[in-house]
Design a protein around this motif. Sequence first.
Motif, PDB file in Angstrom:
ATOM      1  N   SER A 170     -26.956  51.367  49.875  1.00 28.07           N
ATOM      2  CA  SER A 170     -28.916  51.328  49.209  1.00 28.07           C
ATOM      3  C   SER A 170     -29.838  50.945  50.124  1.00 28.07           C
ATOM      4  CB  SER A 170     -29.004  50.849  47.963  1.00 28.07           C
ATOM      5  OG  SER A 170     -29.442  49.038  47.381  1.00 28.07           O
ATOM      6  N   ASP A 211     -25.270  59.050  54.320  1.00 31.47           N
ATOM      7  CA  ASP A 211     -24.989  58.563  53.376  1.00 31.47           C
ATOM      8  C   ASP A 211     -24.293  57.108  53.128  1.00 31.47           C
ATOM      9  OD1 ASP A 211     -24.306  58.675  50.225  1.00 31.47           O
ATOM     10  OD2 ASP A 211     -22.763  60.377  50.554  1.00 31.47           O
ATOM     11  N   ASN A 212     -26.023  57.143  52.507  1.00 33.12           N
ATOM     12  CA  ASN A 212     -26.348  54.685  52.900  1.00 33.12           C
ATOM     13  C   ASN A 212     -25.920  54.846  50.809  1.00 33.12           C
ATOM     14  OD1 ASN A 212     -27.287  52.442  53.929  1.00 33.12           O
ATOM     15  ND2 ASN A 212     -29.197  53.650  52.821  1.00 33.12           N
ATOM     16  N   THR A 213     -25.415  55.376  50.495  1.00 35.00           N
ATOM     17  CA  THR A 213     -25.479  55.472  48.448  1.00 35.00           C
ATOM     18  C   THR A 213     -24.995  53.694  48.329  1.00 35.00           C
ATOM     19  OG1 THR A 213     -25.550  58.148  47.998  1.00 35.00           O
ATOM     20  CG2 THR A 213     -25.123  56.175  46.621  1.00 35.00           C
ATOM     21  N   GLU A 217     -29.563  59.046  49.551  1.00 37.26           N
ATOM     22  CA  GLU A 217     -28.987  58.735  48.942  1.00 37.26           C
ATOM     23  C   GLU A 217     -28.709  59.278  47.422  1.00 37.26           C
ATOM     24  OE1 GLU A 217     -28.886  54.780  49.138  1.00 37.26           O
ATOM     25  OE2 GLU A 217     -30.073  54.902  50.204  1.00 37.26           O
ATOM     26  N   ALA A 257     -28.791  59.033  44.444  1.00 37.93           N
ATOM     27  CA  ALA A 257     -29.627  59.305  43.206  1.00 37.93           C
ATOM     28  C   ALA A 257     -29.513  58.743  41.840  1.00 37.93           C
ATOM     29  CB  ALA A 257     -31.472  59.262  42.353  1.00 37.93           C
ATOM     30  N   GLY A 305     -26.612  64.150  44.127  1.00 41.24           N
ATOM     31  CA  GLY A 305     -26.438  63.864  45.705  1.00 41.24           C
ATOM     32  C   GLY A 305     -25.702  65.007  46.430  1.00 41.24           C
ATOM     33  N   SER A 327     -32.144  59.835  55.569  1.00 42.09           N
ATOM     34  CA  SER A 327     -31.511  58.884  55.037  1.00 42.09           C
ATOM     35  C   SER A 327     -30.761  59.563  53.813  1.00 42.09           C
ATOM     36  CB  SER A 327     -31.633  57.639  54.595  1.00 42.09           C
ATOM     37  OG  SER A 327     -30.856  56.443  54.265  1.00 42.09           O
ATOM     38  N   GLU A 378     -37.028  52.964  50.902  1.00 41.30           N
ATOM     39  CA  GLU A 378     -36.499  53.180  52.415  1.00 41.30           C
ATOM     40  C   GLU A 378     -36.895  52.939  53.797  1.00 41.30           C
ATOM     41  OE1 GLU A 378     -33.402  54.850  52.591  1.00 41.30           O
ATOM     42  OE2 GLU A 378     -33.065  56.017  51.346  1.00 41.30           O
TER      43      GLU A 378
END
Length: 383
Positions: A177, A172-174, A193, A195, A75, A191, A64
């Motif tokens: 990524s 939310d950067n899922t 994610e 996972a 999450g 940030s 990141e």
Amino acid sequence: MSFTDHANNPFASLSPAVWRASTVVFDTFEDFVARKARQPDGYSYGITGTPTARGLEQRIATLENARHCVVTPSGQSALMTAVMGFVRGGDHLLVSDSCYGALKSFASNWLAKMGVDVEFYPPTIDAGIEQLIKPNTKMICLEAPGTVTMEMQDIQVITAIARQYGVMTMMDNTWASPLYFRPLDHGVDLSIEAATKLFGGHSDLLMGSISMNDSGYYDILRETQSILGQATSPEDCFLVQRGLETFELRLTQQSRTALQVAQWLEAQPQVQQVLFPALPSHPGHEIWRKQFTGNGCLFSIILQPASEAAFGAFFNALQHLPIGASWGGTHSLIAYYPASQQQSRAYSPTDQPIVRLAIGLEDPAWLIEDLQRALDGYAAFLG
């Protein structure tokens, strides 16, 4: 410890060790009395992690481009922990209308009843967010693209305005990524994610992560993790570490296949619209092209209007694609979101049912063949 540290480690392994513990013991009375001083990086109780969790946190932080990371059990728990660490009764919270549904429910059904002024804003408001900021605005929650309807947000514009007014931002950067977008590099404070998805990569665990650069935020979030009991399983931390070994390889292939399948679907007469920022036809394509370096493996489609029976025929014609609401693993998935869900939103771009596709590692021709069967079944219900 790295497997290359042979001088200090008589047992060198390519695989990280799994440290399981609930209780941490102390060498002296003085150490025990001062145990809270070990946080945020040290060990005082199993809730805040063992060396297995720290190894994973360091690895995610590197991905990141962050100084700090906290892993949580899912999450959704990462999203909740990020909000609960900073937002209190009397604060104003701005949440994108296209954010993950469980975060929206938490905000409206719990936080609002605890005195937080919760406001959902149009996902594509961008510079207009300035008009919504109040003296008590504490945080803006972003997600790009949106979970189901795939709206893009101009992250750089929103974070610049937020900084001007001293408002925190979390994202939310899922979907992208850190391989394709690093929120902290674009001014985001936290940030997030899931996972569970691309980091784990095999549909067999739940985990979330919160990455940041501010050490004060890190202190607060580690304490919040402890108070809320957001402990992560060392075994799951190990599995995510293992998943990260193939993360870039998997996502590179999945992204390529996703674009190929999306382009094919866009050309099919039964498909009204493909919601995928990587396509030039998407309203947020220019923002995606300028700020992101690649596309995720998740997108949605809107089919030509038809009855619910038509959707039943579509899904029941599938021979290989499993129906499921998650994504990010090696297996492709498909999900259905009824029109009522979009109609209940304040700022949805459509009032039609949505079909969402998560692309895995299968042969694209195999996926297209299965989707063709589904579209043929759907076509029988069109006029």
